[in-house]
Scaffold this motif. Structure first.
Motif, mmCIF file in Angstrom:
data_model
loop_
_atom_site.group_PDB
_atom_site.id
_atom_site.type_symbol
_atom_site.label_atom_id
_atom_site.label_comp_id
_atom_site.label_asym_id
_atom_site.label_seq_id
_atom_site.Cartn_x
_atom_site.Cartn_y
_atom_site.Cartn_z
ATOM 1 N N ILE A 183 0.680 -1.249 -0.057
ATOM 2 C CA ILE A 183 -0.025 0.168 0.002
ATOM 3 C C ILE A 183 0.836 1.234 0.089
ATOM 4 N N THR A 184 2.047 1.185 0.885
ATOM 5 C CA THR A 184 2.785 2.379 0.912
ATOM 6 C C THR A 184 3.524 2.671 -0.713
ATOM 7 N N LYS A 185 3.823 1.456 -1.294
ATOM 8 C CA LYS A 185 4.612 1.608 -2.420
ATOM 9 C C LYS A 185 3.541 2.277 -3.381
ATOM 10 N N ARG A 186 2.242 1.715 -3.442
ATOM 11 C CA ARG A 186 1.133 2.368 -4.542
ATOM 12 C C ARG A 186 0.987 3.772 -4.071
ATOM 13 N N LEU A 187 0.695 4.020 -2.696
ATOM 14 C CA LEU A 187 0.549 5.472 -2.280
ATOM 15 C C LEU A 187 1.639 6.538 -2.762
ATOM 16 N N LEU A 188 2.817 5.897 -2.662
ATOM 17 C CA LEU A 188 4.070 6.794 -3.165
ATOM 18 C C LEU A 188 3.889 7.013 -4.710
#
Lengths: 336, 323
Positions: free
Chosen positions: B6-11
């Motif tokens: 999720i963090t990767k996608r948000l970034l």
């Protein structure tokens, strides 16, 4: 009738309807009895002219060649019209350079709008813009898509990554919002030809990304195939390989996709024009003809003003039928 | 692992959002005139006032500086002030976003409620009478754009009087009891939701049907049948589970299309939503309002995709191992 034959005849019928629409649009000056600009302000909001083929003589109904009556405005406030049954005006076909016309009386197959312009004529001329924006827009998007997609897939590396990120950005734009924003660039007061071109440019700008991605995927698998290797070993240039080996193999997908993507362009154009951001009065497209229908009172008293919408639906339906037929005809693994 | 995903996608959303807003900003500045153009024509407003307003809104600065200033504002959760409405953009958008969200989400829910049974039955009972009838209806459904359907429904409502002819609520909404308020909202939603859902139902049902047929012919289904698994179990456990996975991603992506369709339907049925707000903003060249609308629209779209991907991870074990 076997399934296959029936599907083919349905697809042929749909193709025939499309041909009829496109031909009417091309030959609009012949098909439409009037110009789309001709106003007749003494006859606003006239109902569709009834075409009669029978009349009563001595209490018997007699069949005759098609004719119409003249209409008079019976009540100016409620805009009700009545037929004057004293004289019959026969329809004439292929005279005076028109497909059909009536001497001595007006003929409004779909009535008139608030300015007394013939609705049917406007419909025929409106098709010129709506139908061709779809065709040209899809063609251009596909041209760009196929070029960038093949380059991206064939060259690979940083070019590929860059292009794919760009397509992702374009595809994650809220399309309609972007369309509205882009439509603001069209300055008010430019000619209809320029507006037409600008709308095509706007739609293609959004449309190419999806195609480019699919084409890229197909090229990635194609470029490992033997015939491409052979061509490379033979010393063909990158451009030569793209043109002679890759593009022909993408052709069947291209034809099907163009057919199936035209509806999207037609819908976008009509939506923009309906909102007053695309083709503007006095020019006519199927979309801006619908903007009058947002007035509930006008819509309920003269529902035939939805005719341009029905033309849009029929066109899209036929394109979908033809596109689907082509897809299953060209794809051996198709179950549809 | 999921957190990392999720963090990767948000970034990844950050550069995309920057790209979207920058493109939109450039486009708007390419347009002839700005919000002050009509004011300049007004002989009662002095050149001095115009110059002051240009200064206040930063309209006299170069493009990149204006974009930078706007971005700086946004980072401070301030979307600027709408010149047309004389109100903060954020509060304008929030007051409208709820309506659009209710409309789009109801349309998605209704589409799936109808499309799932139709598509599944048509796919399993391929070539039956049901399948053929549904096929014809689907063709018509995908060919009617929702804005035209909105016109037809409007005509129907006006002729029969069974449904309100547009609007988000009745004129006397404020005086209603809470229960009546819910009912009032509901009855005003019927038309726009129908207009948006019908084309979706048709296209989903078609895709579901094709997918079911494809899975039905795959080897593992034949293998299950050969092992003597009873046919009901094959349908529910083997076919449905595998055929429906792709549609979760689709639902996320179609959110965007719905937002666009909703904008049109809102205009025709005179609803208060993000679409009508954007249209007003575009017509009056209200830069901050346009930018705010696009920002929120794109944000909702990207979030929709993200949620779809997360749900997919839970459902499809193949993706879980990759993430």
């Amino acid at each position: 009738m076997p399934m296959k034959t029936r599907r083919r005849s349905i697809a042929l019928a749909a193709a025939a309807v499309l041909a009829l629409f496109y031909l009417s649009a091309i030959f609009a000056p012949v098909v439409a009895p009037y110009s789309y600009l001709t106003q007749n302000r003494s006859f606003p909001d006239e109902p569709p002219t009834a075409v009669h083929i029978t009349f009563t003589r001595d209490g018997r109904t007699v069949l005759t060649r098609p004719y119409v009556y003249r209409y008079v405005l019976a009540d100016i406030h409620s805009e009700t019209y009545t037929e004057v049954k004293t004289a019959r005006y026969p329809l004439e076909f292929f005279t005076r350079g028109k497909l059909f016309s009536v001497r001595g009386a007006p003929i409004h197959l779909l009535g008139t709008d608030a300015l007394g312009r013939d609705y049917f004529s406007r419909l025929v001329y409106g098709g010129r813009i709506s139908l061709f924006i779809g065709l040209i827009g899809a063609g251009i998007s596909f041209g760009i898509g196929i070029l960038i997609g093949t380059l991206s897939g064939y060259i690979g590396g940083i070019v590929d990554t860059g292009i794919m990120r760009l397509t992702e950005i374009i595809m994650s734009l809220p399309t309609f919002y972007l369309l509205l924003t882009l439509a603001v660039i069209i300055p008010p007061g430019v000619s209809s030809g320029t507006t037409f071109l600008l709308i095509i440019v706007i739609l293609s700008f959004i449309g190419w990304a999806g195609f480019a991605r699919v084409i890229r995927g197909m090229v990635l698998s194609l470029k490992e195939r033997d015939f491409v290797n052979a061509s490379r070993a033979y010393g063909d240039s990158t451009w030569g390989i793209i043109r002679k080996q890759l593009v022909p193999n993408l052709l069947s997908y291209t034809i099907v996709s163009i057919t199936l993507s035209i509806p999207g362009y037609i819908i976008s154009e009509s939506a923009l024009s309906m909102l007053g951001l695309g083709i503007r009065e006095p020019d006519v497209s199927w979309g801006n003809m619908l903007s009058e229908a947002t007035n509930i009172e006008a819509l309920t008293t003269r529902p035939w003003m939805l005719a341009s919408g029905i033309c849009i639906v029929v066109t899209i339906l036929c394109l979908n039928i033809v596109g689907d037929y082509l897809r299953s005809a060209l794809d051996p693994h198709d179950y549809r | 692992m999921l957190v990392k995903f999720i963090t990767k996608r948000l970034l990844m959303m950050i550069p995309v959002m920057l790209g979207i807003t920058f493109i939109s900003f450039v486009i708007i500045s390419l347009a002839p005139g700005n919000i002050l153009t009509s004011l300049k024509m007004n002989p009662y407003i002095s050149q001095h006032t115009i110059a002051l307003m240009e200064q206040a809104y930063g309209l006299n600065k170069p493009l990149l500086v204006r974009y930078g200033l706007w971005l700086w504002q946004v980072l401070h959760l301030n979307l600027g002030t709408s010149i047309y409405y004389h109100a903060p953009v954020l509060s304008l958008i929030l007051s409208r976003a709820m309506n659009t969200l209710i409309l789009s989400v109801s349309a998605i829910v209704v589409s799936w409620l109808f499309a799932l049974p139709f598509g599944i039955i048509a796919g399993i009972k391929e070539q039956s009478l049901f399948d053929r009838t549904a096929g014809v209806l689907n063709y018509i459904g995908i060919s009617i754009p929702s804005f035209f359907l909105a016109f037809l429904l409007l005509l129907f409502a006006a002729k029969t009087g069974v449904l309100p002819t547009g609007g988000t609520t009745s004129p006397l909404y404020g005086l209603l009891s809470p229960a009546d308020k819910v009912y009032d909202r509901f009855i005003h939603l019927i038309m726009p939701v129908t207009a948006l859902a019908v084309p979706q139902i048709a296209s989903y049902a078609r895709l579901i049907r094709v997918n079911i047929i494809e899975v039905k012919r795959s080897e593992f289904v034949t293998a299950a049948k050969a092992r003597g698994v009873n046919s009901r179990r094959v349908v529910y456990l083997h076919i449905l589970k595998n055929a429906l996975n792709p549609f979760i991603t689709l639902a996320g992506y179609d959110f965007a299309g719905l937002l666009g369709g909703a904008a049109l339907v809102e205009t025709i049925l005179n609803l208060q939503g993000l679409g009508t707000l954007l249209l007003k903003a575009v017509m009056s060249m209200d830069v901050f309002l346009i930018m705010g609308d696009i920002l929120i629209g794109a944000g909702m779209l990207l979030l929709g995709n993200l949620i779809a991907d997360i749900v997919l991870i839970y459902i499809d074990p193949r993706i879980k191992s990759q993430a």
